[in-house]
Structure formats: C-alpha cells, structure tokens
Write an enzyme that holds these catalytic residues in place. Structure first.
Site, short mmCIF file in Angstrom:
data_model
loop_
_atom_site.label_atom_id
_atom_site.label_comp_id
_atom_site.label_asym_id
_atom_site.label_seq_id
_atom_site.Cartn_x
_atom_site.Cartn_y
_atom_site.Cartn_z
N GLU A 49 20.53 34.90 31.75
CA GLU A 49 21.03 34.53 33.09
C GLU A 49 20.91 33.03 33.31
O GLU A 49 19.89 32.42 32.96
CB GLU A 49 20.21 35.29 34.14
N HIS A 50 21.98 32.47 33.87
CA HIS A 50 22.08 31.02 34.09
C HIS A 50 22.03 30.27 32.77
O HIS A 50 21.51 29.16 32.69
CB HIS A 50 21.02 30.53 35.09
N GLY A 59 27.60 40.70 43.48
CA GLY A 59 27.25 40.00 42.24
C GLY A 59 27.67 40.77 41.00
O GLY A 59 27.16 40.54 39.91
N SER A 89 33.40 40.95 41.43
CA SER A 89 34.67 41.43 41.98
C SER A 89 35.74 40.35 41.89
O SER A 89 36.91 40.66 41.63
CB SER A 89 34.50 41.92 43.42
N SER A 90 35.39 39.09 42.04
CA SER A 90 36.44 38.06 41.99
C SER A 90 36.98 37.90 40.57
O SER A 90 38.20 37.84 40.38
CB SER A 90 35.93 36.73 42.55
N ASP A 136 31.51 35.81 33.50
CA ASP A 136 32.08 36.94 34.25
C ASP A 136 33.51 37.25 33.79
O ASP A 136 33.85 38.39 33.50
CB ASP A 136 32.07 36.64 35.75
N SER A 194 45.99 45.05 49.80
CA SER A 194 44.78 45.66 49.24
C SER A 194 44.43 46.90 50.04
O SER A 194 44.63 46.93 51.26
CB SER A 194 43.63 44.66 49.32
C1 GLA Z 1 27.39 33.91 38.28
C2 GLA Z 1 28.40 33.03 37.56
C3 GLA Z 1 28.25 33.15 36.04
C4 GLA Z 1 26.80 32.93 35.61
C5 GLA Z 1 25.85 33.78 36.46
C6 GLA Z 1 24.41 33.46 36.18
O1 GLA Z 1 27.67 35.26 38.01
O2 GLA Z 1 29.71 33.38 37.94
O3 GLA Z 1 29.12 32.25 35.41
O4 GLA Z 1 26.47 31.58 35.68
O5 GLA Z 1 26.08 33.60 37.85
O6 GLA Z 1 24.05 33.85 34.89
#
Ligand code: GLA
Length: 390
Positions: free
Chosen positions: A36-37, A127, A130-131, A175, A70
C-alpha cells in the site's frame, strides 16, 4: 452480477429505440491484498479484481454526442463530444467524459456518438476503486466499438492519465491496472516502475477474503494523499546525495535504505520512506509465503502492513484501526489490514470459512460500539478484469 435484461429495459427507458445494438461490458472493483502506497513510489503492489464492479450498456447514436445515465444517480445528460470539459457539477460523469477527452488528446478521436448507461455495484467512497472501474469500462467499450487496438496495459495507463489530469486526482497506476488486467482466482503482482506483472493464483483453501466497509467517508484523503507523495519525493531528494540516479523510493533495497537513511533530515519524512521500503519488501516476502502455501505468514505480513500504515505512514485513522483491532480478536483470522488509500474505506481480512459468521457478528458489533458506525461486509471472490459480456 447485475441482471442484464433488467438493465436493458432501463437502457430503453432512458434512451428509447431498440435493444438491438446495445452492447454490454463489465469492469470490476479491486481490493489490494498487500503493498500500500507503494505504486507511486515505483514499488510492488498485489491487488485482485473483485467479482462486482460497474456494468455498462452502450449503443451508437447518430450525432456526435455522449448520452450518460446511471442507475445509481438520477440525472442523465448529453455532452457534445467535441466540446468536452471538466465541470464539477457533472459529478461522476466527469470520469467517462475524461476518458473521451484523454483518448482524443492521445490521437484517438471517436467516429461515433454513444449512449451509455452505467450500473455500479461498488459502494461510493469505499476505496474499492469505483472511479477506476468506470474509467476502464468506458475506455474498453469505446475502443472495442470503434474497432481500435485493445491493449489492457495501455488502457490502464490512459485511464490513470485521465484521472490525474482531467479529474485532478493524483493517483498511482494500481487501481486502473488491476481493474483492467485482473483474472478470476488470481492476484496481480505488479512492479509499478516497469509495469511488469505476474498473475499469481490466489489459493487460500478454506480461508476467504472478507472485505469490511467502515462506511466512513474518506474526507481527508486527497490532501493527505498528495502530502504523502510530496514527503516521498523529499526522501528521494535527500537520498540522492548518495544515489545519483535515484528517482523513486522503490528503486532502493531495504539494505541500501538502511545504509543511507541518515541522509533524510526530517523525522516524519524518514517514517514515510521507511514504510515504503519495508512495505515493498513485505510484498516480496508475501510472494514467498504464497509459494510455500504458508497462509499464516501471509496473514502476519498483512498485519505488519496495516501497523506500518498506522504508525509510520499514518493513513489509517480511528475507524480502520477499530475494525482491524476487532478483526484480529476473532479466532480463525490470519490477518487484517486496511486496503486502498486509507482514512476510511475498507479493510481486508483473511478468515477461515467456519469463522465468517462469527467474524461478521463480532467485528460488526465491536466496531459499532467504538465508532457509532454500521459496517458492511462482503465475502469476496476474485473476478476477471474488464470484459465484454455476451
Ligand atoms: C489509492 C490510489 C492508488 C494507490 C492506493 C494506495 O487507491 O488510487 O493509486 O496509491 O491509494 O496504495
């Protein structure tokens, strides 16, 4: 999966005409299992596509307009394809608009107008991307109907560019990549610097992935996310005193980092950088654990990931911490962590199938006692990336 014949009826209610010529596409949401990150730091991530996401019904129209509707939101609108611009009031429609705009910017001008009806199954602001799911399904459908090249890595990159530049959200590649390239029962080991990737069978036997939605809106997320990105860039700038060509933290091994960390002046920046370098290492360790079929170790690494996001990267917040703490108390839970950007959104836990009922009951009530919020849970299966449905 959504009821397609019902959606076709809704499409015709919205846009009239015939069901002939209506094509159906689907893109999933995603859950990140570990890493993550790390994406915008050029490190490893390990996400998987969900079985639920966004279903898109699309049909050509005779003018150069984009009709957007939608099942989740009331307003429907038509936009002239040649005059697309960002408008805050257009809300979610800025995602499909951004794709059309960015395609054009990249030399892919639509030859047709289209009507599009979206049906989203991913709770907004959870989180679970969805986008990215809307962006990728739109791009894939348009390229398919325009008979253009389909390259899912390029699709992800263009969708990310659209989110960054058209929608002003500074996200990494994870994502859009996961939503485009996911595969049933596989997670994706992605090296975000090179975009090399491996589809890794995720065989968890009698253990299931359970997503817990804190239902806490991720209010702070944009400003805090950009601040974390800047802090990582600061760390790189400091470390360059000894590593001339360093451009991303992910290019440093844990050993190199330990040897050079004295170059980082600011204590907070040092914590952020440590999280990134150790988290990337954890992704690699978790691959070894999976290869040995050692789910217990995988769960420990998930826990360590959350703890580092809480203590070093400081992106968890009370709600995610409360949910993870409650999850770890339940017998049959191997690991639990936040997933995605943080500050709310979802957790993901590895739970024995016999413990799922107890898990949902116990975590739900302890979480509610501590936060006053009602959690939602999804026992998740791993699904395919974007695809056309028959
Ligand atoms: C969001 C961002 C991803 C990633 C995560 C953290 O989902 O869209 O690109 O940076 O946070 O891992």
């Amino acid at each position: 999966m959504a009821d397609i014949s019902l959606l076709k009826e809704k499409f015709l209610e919205q846009f009239a005409g015939e069901a002939d010529g209506v094509h159906v596409f689907h893109a999933p949401g995603r859950v990140n299992l570990i890493g993550e990150h790390t994406d915008y730091n050029g490190g490893y991530v390990f996400p998987a596509a969900l079985t639920f996401g966004t279903t898109l019904l699309i049909r050509k129209r005779d003018d150069r307009k984009l009709g957007l509707a939608s099942t989740n939101f009331p307003a429907a609108q038509a936009f002239a394809i040649d005059e697309i611009a960002y408008d805050e009031r257009d809300d979610w429609m800025n995602y499909p608009k951004g794709i059309v705009y960015t395609l054009k910017q990249q030399g892919i001008e639509l030859q047709n107008g289209y009507d599009l009806l979206y049906h989203g199954e991913i709770p907004n602001g959870s989180g679970l991307s969805s986008s990215a799911s809307i962006e990728v399904v739109t791009e894939f459908a348009l390229l398919t109907l325009e008979k253009r090249e389909i390259d899912k890595v390029k699709i992800a990159l263009l969708a990310q560019k659209s989110e960054n530049e058209f929608n002003g959200v500074n996200c990494g590649i994870m994502d859009q990549f996961a939503v485009a390239n996911g595969k049933k029962d596989h997670a994706i080991l992605l090296m975000c610097d090179t975009l090399d990737y491996d589809l890794v069978p995720f065989e968890s036997g009698s253990y299931k992935l359970v997503i817990g939605n804190t239902n806490k809106r991720r209010g702070l997320v944009d400003s805090a996310y950009n601040e974390r990105r800047r802090q990582c860039e600061q760390a790189v700038a400091d470390l360059r005193a000894e590593h001339d060509n360093l451009t991303l933290l992910g290019q440093l091994s844990l050993e190199q980092f330990e040897a050079s960390k004295h170059l980082i002046q600011d204590e907070v920046v040092l914590k952020r950088a440590r999280h990134v370098v150790e988290e990337i290492d954890r992704v690699l360790q978790s691959m070894e654990a999976l290869r040995r079929n050692d789910l217990e170790r995988f769960g420990q690494l998930m826990n360590a990931s959350h703890d580092s996001l809480r203590d070093l990267y400081e992106v968890t917040g009370d709600e995610l911490d409360a949910m993870v703490d409650a999850a770890r108390k339940v017998a049959g839970v191997l690991g639990s962590r936040m997933t995605g950007a943080g500050f709310g959104g979802c957790t993901v836990s590895l739970v024995h199938e016999d413990s799922i009922e107890a898990f949902i009951g116990q975590v739900g009530s302890e979480y509610n006692e501590k936060t006053g919020l009602q959690a939602d849970f999804y026992v998740c299966s791993i699904g395919n990336g974007v695809e056309q449905l028959a």
